[in-house]
Design a protein around this motif. Structure first.
Motif, PDB file in Angstrom:
ATOM      1  N   GLU A  13       5.973  -0.998   9.796  1.00  0.00           N
ATOM      2  CA  GLU A  13       5.645  -2.152   8.962  1.00  0.00           C
ATOM      3  C   GLU A  13       4.643  -1.744   7.893  1.00  0.00           C
ATOM      4  O   GLU A  13       3.712  -0.978   8.157  1.00  0.00           O
ATOM      5  CB  GLU A  13       5.073  -3.283   9.811  1.00  0.00           C
ATOM      6  CG  GLU A  13       4.926  -4.596   9.049  1.00  0.00           C
ATOM      7  CD  GLU A  13       4.449  -5.730   9.942  1.00  0.00           C
ATOM      8  OE1 GLU A  13       4.693  -6.906   9.610  1.00  0.00           O
ATOM      9  OE2 GLU A  13       3.823  -5.434  10.993  1.00  0.00           O
ATOM     10  N   THR A  14       4.825  -2.230   6.681  1.00  0.00           N
ATOM     11  CA  THR A  14       3.921  -1.925   5.572  1.00  0.00           C
ATOM     12  C   THR A  14       2.715  -2.855   5.619  1.00  0.00           C
ATOM     13  O   THR A  14       2.544  -3.648   6.547  1.00  0.00           O
ATOM     14  CB  THR A  14       4.645  -2.082   4.229  1.00  0.00           C
ATOM     15  OG1 THR A  14       4.927  -3.480   4.005  1.00  0.00           O
ATOM     16  CG2 THR A  14       5.941  -1.293   4.206  1.00  0.00           C
ATOM     17  N   SER A  15       1.883  -2.781   4.573  1.00  0.00           N
ATOM     18  CA  SER A  15       0.717  -3.654   4.491  1.00  0.00           C
ATOM     19  C   SER A  15       1.098  -5.097   4.216  1.00  0.00           C
ATOM     20  O   SER A  15       0.274  -5.998   4.364  1.00  0.00           O
ATOM     21  CB  SER A  15      -0.235  -3.156   3.396  1.00  0.00           C
ATOM     22  OG  SER A  15       0.422  -3.134   2.127  1.00  0.00           O
ATOM     23  N   PRO A  19      -4.300   1.351   5.654  1.00  0.00           N
ATOM     24  CA  PRO A  19      -5.764   1.243   5.752  1.00  0.00           C
ATOM     25  C   PRO A  19      -6.183  -0.066   6.411  1.00  0.00           C
ATOM     26  O   PRO A  19      -5.548  -1.105   6.224  1.00  0.00           O
ATOM     27  CB  PRO A  19      -6.216   1.302   4.288  1.00  0.00           C
ATOM     28  CG  PRO A  19      -5.101   1.973   3.564  1.00  0.00           C
ATOM     29  CD  PRO A  19      -3.846   1.565   4.279  1.00  0.00           C
ATOM     30  N   LEU A  20      -7.238  -0.015   7.184  1.00  0.00           N
ATOM     31  CA  LEU A  20      -7.698  -1.191   7.908  1.00  0.00           C
ATOM     32  C   LEU A  20      -8.027  -2.346   6.972  1.00  0.00           C
ATOM     33  O   LEU A  20      -7.754  -3.507   7.273  1.00  0.00           O
ATOM     34  CB  LEU A  20      -8.929  -0.833   8.748  1.00  0.00           C
ATOM     35  CG  LEU A  20      -8.680   0.116   9.940  1.00  0.00           C
ATOM     36  CD1 LEU A  20      -9.993   0.447  10.638  1.00  0.00           C
ATOM     37  CD2 LEU A  20      -7.697  -0.508  10.924  1.00  0.00           C
ATOM     38  N   ASN A  21      -8.588  -2.015   5.804  1.00  0.00           N
ATOM     39  CA  ASN A  21      -8.956  -3.088   4.874  1.00  0.00           C
ATOM     40  C   ASN A  21      -7.754  -3.684   4.161  1.00  0.00           C
ATOM     41  O   ASN A  21      -7.874  -4.697   3.478  1.00  0.00           O
ATOM     42  CB  ASN A  21      -9.969  -2.579   3.849  1.00  0.00           C
ATOM     43  CG  ASN A  21      -9.413  -1.435   3.005  1.00  0.00           C
ATOM     44  OD1 ASN A  21      -8.317  -0.954   3.243  1.00  0.00           O
ATOM     45  ND2 ASN A  21     -10.187  -1.001   2.023  1.00  0.00           N
ATOM     46  N   ALA A  22      -6.578  -3.045   4.304  1.00  0.00           N
ATOM     47  CA  ALA A  22      -5.372  -3.569   3.660  1.00  0.00           C
ATOM     48  C   ALA A  22      -4.426  -4.220   4.654  1.00  0.00           C
ATOM     49  O   ALA A  22      -3.451  -4.851   4.258  1.00  0.00           O
ATOM     50  CB  ALA A  22      -4.632  -2.445   2.933  1.00  0.00           C
ATOM     51  N   ALA A  23      -4.710  -4.059   5.940  1.00  0.00           N
ATOM     52  CA  ALA A  23      -3.816  -4.590   6.969  1.00  0.00           C
ATOM     53  C   ALA A  23      -4.003  -6.092   7.101  1.00  0.00           C
ATOM     54  O   ALA A  23      -5.067  -6.631   6.790  1.00  0.00           O
ATOM     55  CB  ALA A  23      -4.091  -3.900   8.294  1.00  0.00           C
ATOM     56  N   GLN A  59       0.822  -1.204   0.000  1.00  0.00           N
ATOM     57  CA  GLN A  59       0.000   0.000   0.000  1.00  0.00           C
ATOM     58  C   GLN A  59       0.863   1.265   0.000  1.00  0.00           C
ATOM     59  O   GLN A  59       1.802   1.394   0.786  1.00  0.00           O
ATOM     60  CB  GLN A  59      -0.919   0.012   1.225  1.00  0.00           C
ATOM     61  CG  GLN A  59      -2.043  -1.001   1.158  1.00  0.00           C
ATOM     62  CD  GLN A  59      -3.080  -0.620   0.116  1.00  0.00           C
ATOM     63  OE1 GLN A  59      -3.568   0.511   0.096  1.00  0.00           O
ATOM     64  NE2 GLN A  59      -3.417  -1.573  -0.738  1.00  0.00           N
ATOM     65  N   ARG A  60       0.491   2.209  -0.890  1.00  0.00           N
ATOM     66  CA  ARG A  60       1.206   3.478  -1.020  1.00  0.00           C
ATOM     67  C   ARG A  60       0.211   4.628  -0.979  1.00  0.00           C
ATOM     68  O   ARG A  60      -0.989   4.441  -1.220  1.00  0.00           O
ATOM     69  CB  ARG A  60       1.989   3.508  -2.330  1.00  0.00           C
ATOM     70  CG  ARG A  60       3.077   2.454  -2.437  1.00  0.00           C
ATOM     71  CD  ARG A  60       3.655   2.365  -3.840  1.00  0.00           C
ATOM     72  NE  ARG A  60       2.737   1.699  -4.765  1.00  0.00           N
ATOM     73  CZ  ARG A  60       2.930   1.602  -6.070  1.00  0.00           C
ATOM     74  NH1 ARG A  60       4.002   2.139  -6.617  1.00  0.00           N
ATOM     75  NH2 ARG A  60       2.053   0.983  -6.834  1.00  0.00           N
ATOM     76  N   ASP A  61       0.713   5.836  -0.711  1.00  0.00           N
ATOM     77  CA  ASP A  61      -0.174   6.996  -0.779  1.00  0.00           C
ATOM     78  C   ASP A  61      -0.273   7.483  -2.219  1.00  0.00           C
ATOM     79  O   ASP A  61       0.294   6.875  -3.136  1.00  0.00           O
ATOM     80  CB  ASP A  61       0.283   8.104   0.188  1.00  0.00           C
ATOM     81  CG  ASP A  61       1.612   8.748  -0.203  1.00  0.00           C
ATOM     82  OD1 ASP A  61       2.094   8.526  -1.335  1.00  0.00           O
ATOM     83  OD2 ASP A  61       2.183   9.488   0.630  1.00  0.00           O
TER      84      ASP A  61
END
Length: 584
Positions: A530-532, A517-521, A503-505
């Motif tokens: 830590e990234t997604s 984002p919660l849906n990507a965690a 996930q990136r901005d």
């Protein structure tokens, strides 16, 4: 008092060192002057010609005489209370005579007996901030080994690196303004490989081509001090010639760090020091953008400043000694999760396996979308890299584009060589993006002009840059100005196109920790940094929310290792004896 006085005032060893670089001490306090002269001569007199003067006028005369006879002046130290105008004014006049000499203000030790002259602190702060001196040293010590020699050696080492022939690994022959020559000079310089460049159309260049049987159509050529000649080499060929690893030694690592900028180097130091099998993958050079900074004055622990390249190489040495492994000439192309392992695909399609990965790839300089500038990139138009090209632009007009610290540092460095430097800033002021100490130095530099609300819209030059076309952002008025070099530092873009599964901005920066984002965690909340993608972390400028400072990148790189440990604690324990590649 000068060396024109009776011979008894000058040791015989000094008269024999007539061609050596000059160290000039200027002080009306004859006892302090003799004490400093004797100490410095005893330690450095074999390699430097130590001379003294007891007045403002005599000091300037010695400097002018040295310049008239082609002598190099390494350092000028003047007493703060020198009669006539004071030491700061003397050093300013000395700078006008020789811009390459290091300027030291000497201050008598006060009742506080401290290394920082607290009684004259405001004077030192102002003179340093305005770039009128390079450093201030206390005099009146009993032990020069402690109070004088370390500072003096540091200054002489820095001066030598910029101004004096030194231990060379390569003699390089190439066309002065060819993009390939620029690229190779930049590559060698940023990786700390000592070299000296000779233009192919000079007497020295032609002699080297003839002596070593170099094909003039295959330039640049690198002549190793052992006699080996590399003609138009790539980075892999140069690296192999220095025993630099281009392939990982192990099948699997605890931690792989992608990028050897400040954040990546900090992760390597802390990862290796805390017992993790650590690998750093770097495609080009140590230090990232910070490695091209000529002087960083606000980095913790370096009161006299530190060059970005020097800081990076110290960190690399520290990481290597702690056990980190470095692999150069390869970039990362993809990362994926395979069970508890993370697989990193390199640019040669090989795989590196790791239990955790830190992405510290930094950012790329944003380019000006002007066709003429693209055509002249490397032949007068440069993105970063002010340090390596500055000597070639001596006495010529140059420009720097940008309003952040890196642009200010580049402009000040170039002002020591160029006839005039123009700093071009699209915004209405410098205060938004630049540190105050740099702004004050820029305002105090006579041959440096700032043009706000100005942008480059065109350029001219057949084989190299000759002029820029500038446009006033508000009025659209255009003007052509002479410029034989332009250094562009206008912000940066992240190197994350190879991470579509992370996930990136909206600008491409990697989201980490609570910003994911919660849906990507994953099933659990991401650890800090830590990234997604679990087990893949990000630190430094590539990360969304980074403060874009060298110290910030170092801090992120170090604390990210703490989060890596937390992640590794969630994985099953593994055998701590990874197997070596069969080829190694």
């Amino acid at each position: 008092m000068t060396n024109d006085e009776p011979a008894s005032a000058v040791p015989a060893a000094q008269t024999m060192a007539a061609a050596a670089p000059v160290i000039l001490l200027v002080d009306a306090d004859l006892a302090a002057l003799e004490s400093a002269r004797a100490a410095i001569t005893g330690r450095f007199g074999v390699d430097y010609y130590v001379t003294v003067a007891s007045s403002h006028e005599d000091g300037l005369r010695v400097l002018r005489d040295a310049m008239a006879h082609g002598r190099r002046v390494a350092l000028v130290a003047a007493d703060c209370d020198l009669p006539v105008a004071g030491g700061v004014s003397f050093l300013e006049e000395a700078y006008r005579i020789d811009k390459h000499a290091t300027r030291i203000l000497l201050i008598a030790m006060d009742e506080h007996q401290t290394r920082v002259p607290l009684g004259r602190l405001s004077l030192v702060q102002e003179a340093t901030a305005l770039g009128r001196i390079d450093a201030a040293w206390v005099k009146g010590w009993d032990t020069p080994e402690d109070w004088l020699f370390p500072q003096l050696q540091e200054s002489l080492t820095a001066w030598t690196a910029l101004n004096r022939p030194r231990h060379l690994v390569y003699q390089m022959v190439g066309e002065q303004w060819a993009p390939r020559s620029h690229h190779m000079r930049d590559y060698l310089s940023r990786n700390g490989i000592p070299f000296w460049f000779y233009a192919a159309d000079t007497t020295e260049g032609r002699l080297l081509i003839e002596r070593h049987g170099i094909d003039p159509t295959r330039l640049p050529a690198l002549i190793h001090r052992g006699g080996r000649v590399l003609q138009d080499p790539d980075e892999v060929e140069v690296a192999a010639g220095h025993g630099i690893s281009t392939r990982p030694a192990l099948e699997e690592y605890d931690l792989v760090v992608v990028g050897a900028g400040p954040a990546g180097l900090a992760s390597a130091v802390y990862g290796a020091s805390e017992g993790l099998e650590t690998l750093v993958v770097e495609p080009l050079a140590l230090g990232g953008q910070a490695g091209t900074s000529s002087m960083i004055r606000n980095y913790l622990g370096f009161p006299r400043g530190v060059a970005g390249g020097q800081l990076a190489h110290r960190a690399w040495e520290q990481a290597v000694l702690l056990g980190a492994e470095f692999v150069f000439t390869h970039s990362a192309r993809a990362v994926r999760a395979v069970g508890d392992v993370r697989e990193l695909t390199l640019s040669d399609e090989s795989l590196v396996r790791a239990r955790a990965i830190v992405i510290a790839t930094g950012v790329n300089y944003r380019r000006i979308q002007v066709p003429a500038l693209e055509r002249l990139t490397g032949v007068g138009v440069f993105y970063g890299a002010a340090g390596v090209e500055a000597p070639a632009l001596a006495g010529q007009p140059v420009a720097v584009v940008g309003g952040a610290n890196s642009a200010g540092q580049a402009a000040l460095h170039l002002a020591r060589y160029a006839s005039h430097v123009t700093l071009l800033v699209r915004g209405p002021s410098l205060e938004k993006g630049m540190s105050q100490y740099l702004i004050e130095q820029i305002e105090a530099t006579a041959n440096l002009t700032v043009r706000l609300r100005t942008q480059v819209v065109d350029a001219f030059g057949d084989t190299r840059l000759q002029a820029l076309v500038l446009e006033d952002v508000d009025s659209s008025h255009r003007e052509e100005v002479a410029a034989h070099g332009v250094f562009v530092l206008i912000g940066a873009e992240p190197r994350t196109e190879w991470l579509p599964n992370v996930q990136r901005d909206e600008h491409g920066f990697l989201l980490t920790g609570p910003d994911v984002p919660l849906n990507a965690a994953p099933a659990r909340a991401p650890f800090p940094f830590e990234t997604s993608l679990p087990g893949v972390f990000a630190a430094g400028d590539v990360r969304h929310g980074s403060v874009r400072r060298v110290a910030g990148a170092v801090g992120e790189g170090s604390v990210t290792v703490g989060a890596v440990h937390r992640y590794l604690a969630t994985l099953p324990a593994r055998d701590r004896q990874p197997e070596h590649h069969p080829s190694r």
